[in-house]
Scaffold this motif. Sequence first.
Motif, PDB file in Angstrom:
ATOM      1  N   THR A 410      38.045  38.647  42.645  1.00 44.81           N
ATOM      2  CA  THR A 410      38.898  38.184  41.789  1.00 44.81           C
ATOM      3  C   THR A 410      38.198  37.123  40.887  1.00 44.81           C
ATOM      4  OG1 THR A 410      39.634  36.311  43.183  1.00 44.81           O
ATOM      5  CG2 THR A 410      40.662  38.649  43.285  1.00 44.81           C
ATOM      6  N   TYR A 503      37.634  44.978  38.446  1.00 41.33           N
ATOM      7  CA  TYR A 503      36.835  43.620  38.672  1.00 41.33           C
ATOM      8  C   TYR A 503      35.559  43.627  39.073  1.00 41.33           C
ATOM      9  CZ  TYR A 503      41.960  42.483  38.891  1.00 41.33           C
ATOM     10  OH  TYR A 503      43.298  42.320  38.543  1.00 41.33           O
ATOM     11  N   GLN A 559      41.074  38.743  35.236  1.00 38.24           N
ATOM     12  CA  GLN A 559      42.196  37.552  35.815  1.00 38.24           C
ATOM     13  C   GLN A 559      41.827  36.284  34.914  1.00 38.24           C
ATOM     14  OE1 GLN A 559      41.378  37.454  40.095  1.00 38.24           O
ATOM     15  NE2 GLN A 559      42.998  38.819  40.431  1.00 38.24           N
ATOM     16  N   GLU A 560      40.479  36.092  34.668  1.00 41.70           N
ATOM     17  CA  GLU A 560      40.190  34.714  33.716  1.00 41.70           C
ATOM     18  C   GLU A 560      39.973  34.937  32.422  1.00 41.70           C
ATOM     19  OE1 GLU A 560      36.964  32.777  35.927  1.00 41.70           O
ATOM     20  OE2 GLU A 560      38.108  32.632  37.857  1.00 41.70           O
ATOM     21  N   LYS A 562      41.030  37.023  29.889  1.00 40.01           N
ATOM     22  CA  LYS A 562      41.985  38.100  29.505  1.00 40.01           C
ATOM     23  C   LYS A 562      41.502  38.980  28.497  1.00 40.01           C
ATOM     24  CE  LYS A 562      44.781  36.208  32.163  1.00 40.01           C
ATOM     25  NZ  LYS A 562      45.076  36.934  33.640  1.00 40.01           N
TER      26      LYS A 562
END
Length: 691
Positions: A410, A503, A559-560, A562
């Motif tokens: 993640t 991811y 997730q970080e 975008k």
Amino acid sequence: QTRSLLGVFEEDAAAISNYINQLFQAMHRIYDAQNELSAATHLTSKLLKEYEKQRFPLGGDDEVMTSTLQQFAKVIDELSSCHAVLSTQLADAMMFPITQFKERDLKEILTLKEVFQIASNDHDAAITRYSRLSKRRENEKIKAEVTEDVYTSRKKQHQTMMHYFCALNTLQYKKKIALLEPLLGYMQAQISFFKMGSENLNEQLEEFLNNIGTSVQNVRREMDCEVENMQQTIEDLEVASDPLYLPDPDPTKFPVHRNLTRKAGYLNARNKTGLVSSIWERQFYFTQGGNLMSQARGDVAGGLVMDIDNCSVMAVDCEDRRYCFQITSFDGKKSSILQAESKKDYEEWICTINNISKQIYLSENPEEMAARVNQSALEAVTPSPSFQQRHESLRPSVQSRGPAGRTSSTGSLGSDSAALSALSLDSLVAPDTPIQFDIISPVSEDLPGQAKSSGQSGRRTNPFGESGGSKSETEDSILHQLFIVRFLGSMEVKSDESPDVVYETMRQILAARAIHNVFRMTESHLLVTCDCLKLIDPQTQVTRLRFPLPSVVLCATHQENKRLFGFVLRTSGGRAESRQTSICYIFESNNEGEKICDSVGLAKQIAFHAELDRKASEKQKEIERVKEKQQKELNKQKQIEKDLEEQSRLIAASSRSNQSSGEGQFVVLSSSQSEDSDLGEDGKKKRESEA
């Protein structure tokens, strides 16, 4: 910093020159005006008293010098009424040293300043010619001449600069000598000429003058020692700096530092002057935290160029120049194209901006953090054989851990999280899988799952669904959304059921780009419709890739970061033709990737409802066809019944007619004659029915 410090030294030299000129004029008055000797001596004493009021940038806090000059001024003021004729003694002892300092030393400073300025201008011109070298049509003779020109001008500038700096440093000692030696000679001339008695020149004054003479000799020895040290330093620097004169040094001797979070140096920046014209300006650029700053020559401080937090940087081809790269802000609204002087600077600038964009500079030890991140990236992606060996060696431990050992990635490439476990790598990414960093044109190769018709290969496509001649395949689509994206890479994956596979693919591709120094990205227009996803060339409007929408089974955003997103395409065939394969494509967009994923989800919903409507319409048409067929059968049955009734009516009428014509006669027919009669009657009825 060097030029700012040089400005301080030059300002100090100008102040010294100004003050020495005034002192020289005062002493010259002593030499020329014998009758006005007393007034000239008084003026000299006055100027010596004002020394403490002078603001020398480098010598303003010299209290010993100030007190010494104050004592000289006091004595000279007492002797000003006693001096008469001092022409010969003053010419030799007073005027000669200060004249030598004024005419030789100060003019030497001015001459070196002009030579340094000329050498600096020649170096700038040589660098400009070197920056204009073409990388396509490179003439070795021209390149050698320009490189030799850069080497010569840079060496000349460095040597001139060091001699100029040495002269400026020596001027500080010569200033003291030029101030003290003429005054000492003046006092000695006065003693020699008048043979002053003990009432004016006592032992205390003689001791003071001896101390001053000793101090001057000490200063001279210090100056000679300092000059010798500076000459030795200049020779050492010339030997050590010889490889640095080349504009593009040997990378084996000067390796690239990829863990930097701060960098400064000269870059060429492209500035547009019109719609199609542009100029290149050379400025000094440096990073300050998360900002890129620039400072022109002569400016007091630097100015902000761009906020490079979460920015993107990539190598570009620009106007036939080498070592060009483009920086794009996080919102995509601002971009700058810069050119480095050498390949080493070019790669270091890209790595430094990449490290800053990940906000590594905010940690306690930025360089150690950058090294750890790059090492993690190096360990994350390995060549296929080593990956297979690690995969086989870790398989027993994975089986013993069971389902509890399954994890998903993640974090981003810049985070300091642990790598995925062997089980998650095995379940998400197929071993021995190559990574594709560029888009393969459909004209040269058909990708798996690319349904390319004969009329679509290399055809120009209007991204808004409009066409002049034939009807576009997306013209009937309800949804048309266009996004600007950059292709990062694609690779085959083993699962398409969880966003973790996207991811992990992002991490693998970004790490591989960092390891193999792949900075170039292909920019395209992503067109989202209800039928498919298309990658369109922004210049030629040619469709590069086409992804059928039903084959897109998963779409997810990082997730970080975008702006990173990807989707999984399920295709038929692959390394094993009996099964389906899944390929994950990773992109970077100018806006948020969630919008693109939402658009893809909306297109799939619209396509799903359209498919439901189509199936319902086909079912309704089938029902109508069945009803129509049943109606036709019913009509046919009614027609048969009607024909049978008509035939029965005709038979009855014929029987009545036969009975009326043969009344009272009995005709006995055999069975064979009766059948012939029936056949004849039926044939007759048939002919009447046909008539």
